[in-house]
Design a protein around this motif. Structure first.
Motif, PDB file in Angstrom:
ATOM      1  N   HIS A 142       0.801  -1.162   0.266  1.00  0.00           N
ATOM      2  CA  HIS A 142       0.065   0.018  -0.044  1.00  0.00           C
ATOM      3  C   HIS A 142       0.859   1.328  -0.176  1.00  0.00           C
ATOM      4  O   HIS A 142       0.267   2.514  -0.231  1.00  0.00           O
ATOM      5  CB  HIS A 142      -0.954   0.003   1.264  1.00  0.00           C
ATOM      6  N   PHE A 143       2.104   1.021   0.062  1.00  0.00           N
ATOM      7  CA  PHE A 143       2.878   2.133   0.202  1.00  0.00           C
ATOM      8  C   PHE A 143       4.390   2.350  -0.276  1.00  0.00           C
ATOM      9  O   PHE A 143       4.865   3.503  -0.604  1.00  0.00           O
ATOM     10  CB  PHE A 143       2.970   2.817   1.599  1.00  0.00           C
ATOM     11  N   VAL A 144       4.991   1.234  -0.633  1.00  0.00           N
ATOM     12  CA  VAL A 144       6.200   1.093  -0.995  1.00  0.00           C
ATOM     13  C   VAL A 144       6.431   1.880  -2.450  1.00  0.00           C
ATOM     14  O   VAL A 144       5.564   1.580  -3.157  1.00  0.00           O
ATOM     15  CB  VAL A 144       6.770  -0.271  -1.175  1.00  0.00           C
ATOM     16  N   ASP A 145       7.438   2.818  -2.728  1.00  0.00           N
ATOM     17  CA  ASP A 145       7.627   3.334  -3.872  1.00  0.00           C
ATOM     18  C   ASP A 145       8.477   2.939  -4.873  1.00  0.00           C
ATOM     19  O   ASP A 145       8.243   2.743  -5.940  1.00  0.00           O
ATOM     20  CB  ASP A 145       8.436   4.762  -3.462  1.00  0.00           C
ATOM     21  N   LEU A 146       9.459   2.013  -4.607  1.00  0.00           N
ATOM     22  CA  LEU A 146      10.510   1.276  -5.278  1.00  0.00           C
ATOM     23  C   LEU A 146      10.756  -0.015  -4.550  1.00  0.00           C
ATOM     24  O   LEU A 146      11.394   0.084  -3.628  1.00  0.00           O
ATOM     25  CB  LEU A 146      11.471   2.219  -5.861  1.00  0.00           C
ATOM     26  N   HIS A 188      -4.642  -2.727  -4.089  1.00  0.00           N
ATOM     27  CA  HIS A 188      -4.510  -1.412  -3.664  1.00  0.00           C
ATOM     28  C   HIS A 188      -4.758  -0.384  -4.612  1.00  0.00           C
ATOM     29  O   HIS A 188      -4.479   0.635  -4.581  1.00  0.00           O
ATOM     30  CB  HIS A 188      -3.248  -0.865  -2.646  1.00  0.00           C
ATOM     31  N   ASP A 189      -5.025  -0.729  -5.712  1.00  0.00           N
ATOM     32  CA  ASP A 189      -5.143  -0.086  -6.948  1.00  0.00           C
ATOM     33  C   ASP A 189      -3.763   0.864  -7.450  1.00  0.00           C
ATOM     34  O   ASP A 189      -4.149   2.065  -7.667  1.00  0.00           O
ATOM     35  CB  ASP A 189      -6.413   0.823  -6.844  1.00  0.00           C
ATOM     36  N   ARG A 190      -2.814   0.209  -7.416  1.00  0.00           N
ATOM     37  CA  ARG A 190      -1.456   0.963  -7.550  1.00  0.00           C
ATOM     38  C   ARG A 190      -0.471   0.369  -8.554  1.00  0.00           C
ATOM     39  O   ARG A 190      -0.915  -0.829  -8.753  1.00  0.00           O
ATOM     40  CB  ARG A 190      -0.749   0.953  -5.925  1.00  0.00           C
ATOM     41  N   VAL A 191       0.314   0.967  -9.068  1.00  0.00           N
ATOM     42  CA  VAL A 191       1.426   0.415  -9.977  1.00  0.00           C
ATOM     43  C   VAL A 191       2.649   0.584  -9.075  1.00  0.00           C
ATOM     44  O   VAL A 191       3.129   1.702  -8.678  1.00  0.00           O
ATOM     45  CB  VAL A 191       1.473   1.177 -11.161  1.00  0.00           C
ATOM     46  N   ILE A 192       3.140  -0.453  -8.727  1.00  0.00           N
ATOM     47  CA  ILE A 192       4.422  -0.470  -8.012  1.00  0.00           C
ATOM     48  C   ILE A 192       5.634  -0.675  -8.990  1.00  0.00           C
ATOM     49  O   ILE A 192       6.020  -1.573  -9.756  1.00  0.00           O
ATOM     50  CB  ILE A 192       4.573  -1.622  -7.158  1.00  0.00           C
ATOM     51  N   ASN A 193       6.679   0.127  -8.977  1.00  0.00           N
ATOM     52  CA  ASN A 193       7.912   0.628  -9.397  1.00  0.00           C
ATOM     53  C   ASN A 193       8.885  -0.726  -8.980  1.00  0.00           C
ATOM     54  O   ASN A 193       9.063  -0.920  -7.708  1.00  0.00           O
ATOM     55  CB  ASN A 193       8.573   1.914  -9.606  1.00  0.00           C
TER      56      ASN A 193
END
Length: 222
Positions: A82-86, A106-111
């Motif tokens: 839910h929070f990691v950026d890279l 979490h409807d995110r795209v994780i780099n």
């Protein structure tokens, strides 16, 4: 060691070219040290244990970008999705699938960075260049809509042999540059730590992971 963190950050940053990003490696370091680095303007921090990173994320300012730099256990990805950026150290397609699965929740795209094995040490994790090429070219990768491979990462051998370090950094940089031609999303080359980052930058690194030069010698608890 809280004294001097601000000065250390300024010193390290002044030695970096404009195109190089500093990841302050805060693993094992207390909240107070990270807050001091934050107050000095640092916003990107690297951790190698997910539980420790989650605990720090919960109490520190929310504009911090958290980077997972350690070897990744797939069953723990869910705790940071839910929070990691890279995520620096992705060394298998199965891990990419798990990151994608958790990011989707979490409807995110994780780099992510694919970790290349460039060291002469068997203890280091990572993919061969051939394996990286296979992942980048695979149709299966296109199905993973909630991850984005934005670069490569490598850890050199722990040695004072500068010639060997140059060879290892150069091999990854050369491979990275070739892959960029077909995969323009590859923008980050993460190489170099406190002891060898200046050499890594000379060889093409665009992101360095620096801990002891900022926070002092790490205190490991057995």
């Amino acid at each position: 060691m809280m004294i001097g963190i601000k000065e250390n950050i300024q010193k390290v940053k002044s030695s970096l070219p404009d195109n190089v990003t500093l990841v302050a490696v805060s693993k094992t370091k207390p909240i107070a040290d990270i807050q001091e680095a934050y107050d000095a303007g640092q916003r990107i921090f690297g951790e190698n244990k997910i539980q420790e990173m989650v605990a720090k994320y919960d109490v520190l300012p929310k504009d911090i970008q958290w980077h997972m730099i350690g070897h990744l256990q797939r069953n723990k990805v869910k705790y940071m999705a839910h929070f990691v950026d890279l995520i620096h150290g992705v060394d298998s397609f199965k891990t990419l699938e798990e990151i994608n699965k958790q990011a989707k929740k979490h409807d995110r795209v994780i780099n992510c960075l694919l970790q290349a094995h460039i060291a002469k040490e068997d203890t280091k994790f990572g993919l061969t260049f051939v394996e990286i090429e296979e992942i980048l070219a695979s149709n299966e990768l296109k199905e993973l809509k909630n991850i984005k491979i934005v670069g490569l990462m490598g850890m050199a051998t722990f040695t004072d042999n500068e010639e060997q370090l140059q060879e290892e950094f150069s091999s990854l940089a050369s491979f990275f540059n070739k892959k960029q031609e077909n995969y323009p999303a590859l923008q980050i080359l993460s190489m170099g730590m406190s002891g060898d980052y200046k050499l890594a930058i000379k060889k093409g690194s665009t992101m360095v992971r620096i801990g002891s030069s900022i926070f002092g010698v790490r205190n490991y608890i057995a």
